[in-house]
Scaffold this active site. Sequence first.
Site, PDB file in Angstrom:
ATOM      1  CG  LEU A   7      -5.532   0.011 -13.105  1.00 41.49           C
ATOM      2  CD1 LEU A   7      -4.516   1.116 -13.336  1.00 41.49           C
ATOM      3  CD2 LEU A   7      -6.931   0.490 -13.444  1.00 41.49           C
ATOM      4  N   GLY A   8      -4.759  -4.453 -14.437  1.00 37.56           N
ATOM      5  CA  GLY A   8      -4.410  -5.489 -15.406  1.00 37.56           C
ATOM      6  C   GLY A   8      -3.476  -4.993 -16.486  1.00 37.56           C
ATOM      7  CB  ILE A   9      -1.937  -2.069 -17.413  1.00 38.16           C
ATOM      8  CG1 ILE A   9      -1.882  -1.225 -16.131  1.00 38.16           C
ATOM      9  CG2 ILE A   9      -3.280  -1.934 -18.108  1.00 38.16           C
ATOM     10  CD1 ILE A   9      -2.105   0.253 -16.349  1.00 38.16           C
TER      11      ILE A   9
ATOM     12  CG  HIS B  69       5.151  -3.633  12.455  1.00 37.02           C
ATOM     13  ND1 HIS B  69       4.549  -2.482  11.994  1.00 37.02           N
ATOM     14  CD2 HIS B  69       5.734  -3.289  13.635  1.00 37.02           C
ATOM     15  CE1 HIS B  69       4.762  -1.499  12.856  1.00 37.02           C
ATOM     16  NE2 HIS B  69       5.472  -1.964  13.854  1.00 37.02           N
TER      17      HIS B  69
ATOM     18  CB  ILE C 285       9.934   6.507  13.901  1.00 43.26           C
ATOM     19  CG1 ILE C 285      10.818   5.262  14.093  1.00 43.26           C
ATOM     20  CG2 ILE C 285       8.875   6.599  14.963  1.00 43.26           C
ATOM     21  CD1 ILE C 285      11.558   5.243  15.413  1.00 43.26           C
TER      22      ILE C 285
ATOM     23  N   GLY D 130       7.478   0.856  20.117  1.00 45.78           N
ATOM     24  CA  GLY D 130       6.436   0.508  21.083  1.00 45.78           C
ATOM     25  C   GLY D 130       5.170   1.308  20.879  1.00 45.78           C
ATOM     26  CG  ASN D 131       4.560   5.634  20.636  1.00 43.83           C
ATOM     27  OD1 ASN D 131       5.624   6.078  21.017  1.00 43.83           O
ATOM     28  ND2 ASN D 131       3.417   5.939  21.230  1.00 43.83           N
ATOM     29  CB  SER D 132       4.174   0.044  16.200  1.00 40.60           C
ATOM     30  OG  SER D 132       5.353   0.563  15.662  1.00 40.60           O
TER      31      SER D 132
ATOM     32  CG  ASP E 112       2.238  -2.344   9.481  1.00 46.15           C
ATOM     33  OD1 ASP E 112       2.229  -3.545   9.816  1.00 46.15           O
ATOM     34  OD2 ASP E 112       2.894  -1.480  10.097  1.00 46.15           O
TER      35      ASP E 112
ATOM     36  CB  THR F  71       2.321   2.543  11.081  1.00 47.87           C
ATOM     37  OG1 THR F  71       2.729   1.269  10.612  1.00 47.87           O
ATOM     38  CG2 THR F  71       2.641   3.598  10.026  1.00 47.87           C
TER      39      THR F  71
END
Length: 475
Positions: free
Chosen positions: A289-291, A130, A252, A232-234, A160, A250
Amino acid sequence: MTANRPRLPTLVFALVAAGFGWLGAALHDGRAPAPLQSLVAAPAHAAGLPASIDGQPLPSLAPMLERVMPAVVNVYTASRVQVRQSPMFDDPFFRHFFGIPDMPRERIERSLGSGVIVDAARGLIVTNHHVIEGADDISITLADGRTLTAERVGADPGTDIAVVKVPAENLTALPLAVSDELRVGDFVVAVGNPFGLGQTVTSGIVSALGRSGLRGAGYQNFIQTDASINPGNSGGALVNLRGELIGINTAIYSRSGDSAGIGFAIPATLAREVMRQLVEHGVVQRGSLGIEVQDIDESLASTLGVRAGRGVVVTRVGADSAAARAGMQVGDVITGVDGQAVNTVRDLRNIEGLLPVQQDLPVSVLRDTRTRQLRVRLVATLSELLGDNLDARLGGAHFVPVPQQYVANGITGAAVSAASGRAARAGLRRGDIVVRVNDTEIADLEALRDVLAGKPPLVNLTILRGNRLYQVPMP
């Protein structure tokens, strides 16, 4: 009237209390430690914490941070956003066939974040998807003041995580710790670029592990911390006291948009695997898993003879799917996968999206009130593609499989789930379905990836929008 006395800041008192906790114990047994005499005799202007007590230096994070901070960078992005004068300009068919010039006004949107150098030799930097999503230009400012133009390597919206590359020498990389060794209560330090102020350090503890359920996030297995993480810490670093990278900051939790004392970081082990796949393949391979499954409420629980909220019931098993080959049946109640408890559909989808492919994994199911252990091998499936990873001309586009209702009506292709940046300026919109690239029909995501892998000199998309076909040239 009593004269006002000067007051020392509360922080000083707190530090003194922390630094001299030994004093009460020493006086209690009648002994005064040697440093006490020198402290009492010291001039008033020299009062403060000593460099050491009884020959032992006071604890400090400074030596560790001297090694860590050169590896944490500031990430700045710029995106050109069009501001059109008429809604007619949004219709690529109208512009193309009626010769209306595409001359939108533009504004530049800028954002900031953080990143971590994880491979100094190759100049690889991990940050959040992001942070760089839809960016036309990405620049990196190193701790030594150098500012460099970064190249996008790849990004994975599901976790992310994004990787960019800079052509620089004399870089410092952070070693990655094994996040699985973390415990609740371990001390951690967050380093990043909050509010664009520059490198900032905050500290705290690991508040929880394996957090999920955050609204708006993809696959979730977060480290929760009370170390202050702000906008800004991301993309910045969460490190242990050895200076090893344990997570990528990533998110808060906040009701107001500011820090609220609850921060979340992506575990370094997960970030490392995502980075490896992005560098090697340009996309993250995930299995299925296809379920189809559903949560178990009170009424369904009584029918199945299980407790509500424990496990999910299988309602469909795809033919030749991983689950079918493992012997899974409709009516089975899945309670765990690879040692992780499954209580809701969200739990299962989250686990499924983070599990490795081409490995045998244990799945616990209840069938006829008996617990059975199945071995399932996930096969890689392509569930999403980023335009940035396919071709720079498709920057800002995010492609996913065509919804089932379209497939049922014979429509195939690649659906656009998001469009920003360069792709949006060319006329691509969320909800479009790409049915042809140049003269090649697109059956699915694999076909879109394959045709663009040849780096065609021109990229002209035929899209289905509503009930009409449009031509969207990608400049």
